[in-house]
Motif scaffolding. Sequence first.
Motif, PDB file in Angstrom:
ATOM      1  N   ASN A  24       0.881  -1.190   0.050  1.00  0.00           N
ATOM      2  CA  ASN A  24       0.053  -0.025   0.093  1.00  0.00           C
ATOM      3  C   ASN A  24       0.823   1.185   0.183  1.00  0.00           C
ATOM      4  N   THR A  25       1.463   1.399  -1.250  1.00  0.00           N
ATOM      5  CA  THR A  25       2.475   2.629  -1.373  1.00  0.00           C
ATOM      6  C   THR A  25       2.051   3.795  -2.158  1.00  0.00           C
ATOM      7  N   SER A  26       0.886   3.793  -2.730  1.00  0.00           N
ATOM      8  CA  SER A  26       0.659   4.795  -3.530  1.00  0.00           C
ATOM      9  C   SER A  26      -0.903   5.062  -3.415  1.00  0.00           C
ATOM     10  N   THR A  27      -1.386   6.245  -4.174  1.00  0.00           N
ATOM     11  CA  THR A  27      -2.831   6.433  -4.096  1.00  0.00           C
ATOM     12  C   THR A  27      -3.543   5.201  -4.846  1.00  0.00           C
ATOM     13  N   ALA A  28      -3.109   4.747  -5.956  1.00  0.00           N
ATOM     14  CA  ALA A  28      -3.963   3.815  -6.873  1.00  0.00           C
ATOM     15  C   ALA A  28      -3.797   2.536  -5.819  1.00  0.00           C
ATOM     16  N   ASP A  29      -2.845   2.219  -5.170  1.00  0.00           N
ATOM     17  CA  ASP A  29      -2.923   0.915  -4.067  1.00  0.00           C
ATOM     18  C   ASP A  29      -3.885   1.418  -3.105  1.00  0.00           C
ATOM     19  N   ALA A 348     -15.791   6.532   1.372  1.00  0.00           N
ATOM     20  CA  ALA A 348     -16.052   8.001   1.667  1.00  0.00           C
ATOM     21  C   ALA A 348     -14.526   8.627   1.565  1.00  0.00           C
ATOM     22  N   SER A 349     -13.653   7.930   2.284  1.00  0.00           N
ATOM     23  CA  SER A 349     -12.364   8.909   2.184  1.00  0.00           C
ATOM     24  C   SER A 349     -11.846   9.184   0.834  1.00  0.00           C
ATOM     25  N   THR A 350     -11.795   8.097  -0.111  1.00  0.00           N
ATOM     26  CA  THR A 350     -11.482   8.108  -1.379  1.00  0.00           C
ATOM     27  C   THR A 350     -12.234   9.333  -1.986  1.00  0.00           C
ATOM     28  N   SER A 351     -13.367   9.444  -2.071  1.00  0.00           N
ATOM     29  CA  SER A 351     -14.208  10.316  -2.645  1.00  0.00           C
ATOM     30  C   SER A 351     -14.073  11.828  -2.019  1.00  0.00           C
ATOM     31  N   PHE A 352     -13.649  11.915  -0.849  1.00  0.00           N
ATOM     32  CA  PHE A 352     -13.489  13.148  -0.436  1.00  0.00           C
ATOM     33  C   PHE A 352     -12.089  13.455  -0.618  1.00  0.00           C
ATOM     34  N   THR A 353     -10.969  12.629  -0.696  1.00  0.00           N
ATOM     35  CA  THR A 353      -9.669  13.013  -1.281  1.00  0.00           C
ATOM     36  C   THR A 353      -9.394  13.420  -2.767  1.00  0.00           C
ATOM     37  N   HIS A 354     -10.137  12.255  -3.536  1.00  0.00           N
ATOM     38  CA  HIS A 354      -9.776  12.434  -4.920  1.00  0.00           C
ATOM     39  C   HIS A 354     -10.558  13.408  -5.503  1.00  0.00           C
ATOM     40  N   ASP A 355     -11.871  13.531  -4.989  1.00  0.00           N
ATOM     41  CA  ASP A 355     -12.833  14.218  -5.810  1.00  0.00           C
ATOM     42  C   ASP A 355     -12.871  15.702  -5.095  1.00  0.00           C
ATOM     43  N   ILE A 356     -13.067  15.852  -3.944  1.00  0.00           N
ATOM     44  CA  ILE A 356     -13.132  17.109  -3.286  1.00  0.00           C
ATOM     45  C   ILE A 356     -11.675  17.812  -3.277  1.00  0.00           C
ATOM     46  N   ASN A 358      -8.469  16.838  -3.970  1.00  0.00           N
ATOM     47  CA  ASN A 358      -7.680  16.912  -5.267  1.00  0.00           C
ATOM     48  C   ASN A 358      -8.281  17.676  -6.533  1.00  0.00           C
ATOM     49  N   GLY A 359      -9.646  16.812  -6.653  1.00  0.00           N
ATOM     50  CA  GLY A 359     -10.347  17.423  -8.017  1.00  0.00           C
ATOM     51  C   GLY A 359     -11.098  18.985  -8.003  1.00  0.00           C
ATOM     52  N   ILE A 360     -11.377  19.472  -6.694  1.00  0.00           N
ATOM     53  CA  ILE A 360     -11.776  20.811  -6.491  1.00  0.00           C
ATOM     54  C   ILE A 360     -10.644  21.794  -5.911  1.00  0.00           C
ATOM     55  N   PHE A 361     -10.231  21.664  -4.795  1.00  0.00           N
ATOM     56  CA  PHE A 361      -9.329  22.441  -4.099  1.00  0.00           C
ATOM     57  C   PHE A 361      -8.024  22.614  -4.715  1.00  0.00           C
ATOM     58  N   ARG A 362      -7.581  21.406  -5.205  1.00  0.00           N
ATOM     59  CA  ARG A 362      -6.193  21.554  -5.578  1.00  0.00           C
ATOM     60  C   ARG A 362      -6.042  21.515  -7.317  1.00  0.00           C
ATOM     61  N   GLN A 365      -4.049  19.123  -9.098  1.00  0.00           N
ATOM     62  CA  GLN A 365      -2.539  18.977  -8.931  1.00  0.00           C
ATOM     63  C   GLN A 365      -2.026  18.625  -7.838  1.00  0.00           C
ATOM     64  N   ALA A 366      -2.386  17.888  -7.179  1.00  0.00           N
ATOM     65  CA  ALA A 366      -1.882  17.209  -5.893  1.00  0.00           C
ATOM     66  C   ALA A 366      -0.828  16.322  -6.355  1.00  0.00           C
ATOM     67  N   THR A 367       0.243  16.057  -5.520  1.00  0.00           N
ATOM     68  CA  THR A 367       0.948  14.889  -5.788  1.00  0.00           C
ATOM     69  C   THR A 367       0.504  13.589  -5.145  1.00  0.00           C
ATOM     70  N   ASP A 368       1.038  12.703  -5.907  1.00  0.00           N
ATOM     71  CA  ASP A 368       0.719  11.254  -5.086  1.00  0.00           C
ATOM     72  C   ASP A 368       0.843  11.144  -3.869  1.00  0.00           C
ATOM     73  N   ARG A 369       2.078  11.627  -3.418  1.00  0.00           N
ATOM     74  CA  ARG A 369       2.381  11.606  -1.845  1.00  0.00           C
ATOM     75  C   ARG A 369       1.568  12.297  -1.136  1.00  0.00           C
ATOM     76  N   GLU A 370       1.237  13.400  -1.656  1.00  0.00           N
ATOM     77  CA  GLU A 370       0.258  14.526  -0.868  1.00  0.00           C
ATOM     78  C   GLU A 370      -1.335  13.917  -0.993  1.00  0.00           C
ATOM     79  N   GLU A 371      -1.599  13.348  -1.835  1.00  0.00           N
ATOM     80  CA  GLU A 371      -3.065  12.826  -1.789  1.00  0.00           C
ATOM     81  C   GLU A 371      -3.198  11.665  -0.869  1.00  0.00           C
TER      82      GLU A 371
END
Length: 531
Positions: A24-29, A348-356, A358-362, A365-371
């Motif tokens: 579990n080392t990346s956002t895709a993982d 729920a956490s994926t939707s918040f992070t990926h959609d809200i 990274n997708g809206i606030f950033r 442009q958020a890096t994989d490490r940041e996301e």
Amino acid sequence: MTLLLAAIIVAITLGITFWASRRNTSTADFYVAGGRISAGQNGVAIAGDYMSAASFLGITGLIALNGYDGFMYSVGWFIAYLTVLFIVAEPLRNLGKYTLADMLVYRLKDPKVRMYAAISTIVVSTFYMIAQVVGAGSLISLLSGGVLKANVAIPLVGVLMIIYVVVGGMLATTWVQIVKAVLLMFATILMTVLILNRFGWSFSNLLGQAEAKNGAEFLGAGVKYKNPIDLISLGLALVLGTAGLPHILVRFYTVPTAQDARKSVVWAMVLIGAFYVMTAFMGNAANVLVGKDVITAANAAGNMAAPLLAQALFGGAGTVGGEFGLAFVTAVAFATILAVVAGLTISASTSFTHDIYNGIFRGGQATDREEFRVARLATVGVGIVAIILGLMAQTQNVAFLVALAFAIAASSNLPVILFTLFWKRFNATGAVWGITGGILTCLLLIAVSPNVRGIDPPEKTTGRHLVQAPAIFPLENPGIVSIPAGFLFAVLGTMLGASRRNEGEDERAFEDMQFRAYTGAGADGSVAAHD
């Protein structure tokens, strides 16, 4: 014995979690296990995700207390997967990456759609999650002989859920769900065999004794739902809601191809169908062998019918066999809750992070490490919210709570999914209106329904209504009104948001979406679009 079996299951699942943490080392993982889960594994995991505490505890209790009306939950939840198989699974896998919003934005190309789809995902997941932690509170209280009350049990489950997801991500969640599905199917099959043996291998004999004990009306509609419209409303929510459940839809991103997504659904349907047939055996047997009074004494909403039935089948209270049966089934139910809550949390956490985030606030442009870091923090936040809401809803039947989550999903997500796939004129305004209108209509009707409003007698100390006033909306499930409302809002929004200037562009986007949805071209970066 009960605590020991539960501890063994927790130890196994925690071991899986720490094994998965090394992968579990990346956002895709974290989000979708890197898309490396096989169709068979994913099918069993989907079944594990779907056969929740509402199914094992809630439906068994509803059938034990209400007969035929309770079994309608089983029928609705099983039939629902036909919609997923024939309409949703393949296009979703080809169009999206991590969330439902990915699919919608691929065609509609509007950040507002991503925001509203993410909000819908979080609302549906929250309602579903409440049911699981409420069931957990009842179970652990039973596990500990009443020493650990729900006020302690619910936070304990929340902490375990956070550990599973933060440490192991989707890979750990998937394998926890697989282990749980195998255990649950084994326990259910074993109990069904013991029930048939007890009743002369005749389901008719079992129903005959249930009828003799409760009256002929127990085997017909009307015990729980006096108004047939209420039963129709429930059926609509269950059958249509599955295709809009975020934690089920996200599982189609964990497999390599759209063909694997379809195969996953077939595998899941085999297991789910067998399980829901067996709930009819368990619910009626609990009514005959345990009795309504004992079931409601253990839990007013009927959530303890299955563990008490296991105790009766294995020898009865006070016997070694009876205590083992109670312990084993309770521990399996506990594993059920842990697995489903983990799936809901990561959705729920994926939707918040990926959609809200990274997708809206950033702006993407958020890096994989940041996301990845924000996703873990979001998981902790989701867990805390689930604990608080679970403590507030301890007296509700878990199957009923999940049915409300299905109604919200069918009212907000399903209209937008179908119109995105099949209506050429559909636009971003229609998606925003459909999601918002569906959610608000559903929540408003729930707030003024008999679930929330009602006048309880002074001597009733459990299951009290939140508002002591007559219900304004007469139906327990709002699906029959809120689902058409979601479609209507989506249509109105589309008409109001239509623009001749964008018609050609919208038509090209629709054609491109359909080509990719049904051929898979470009889904893995192979071809961007057709000529």
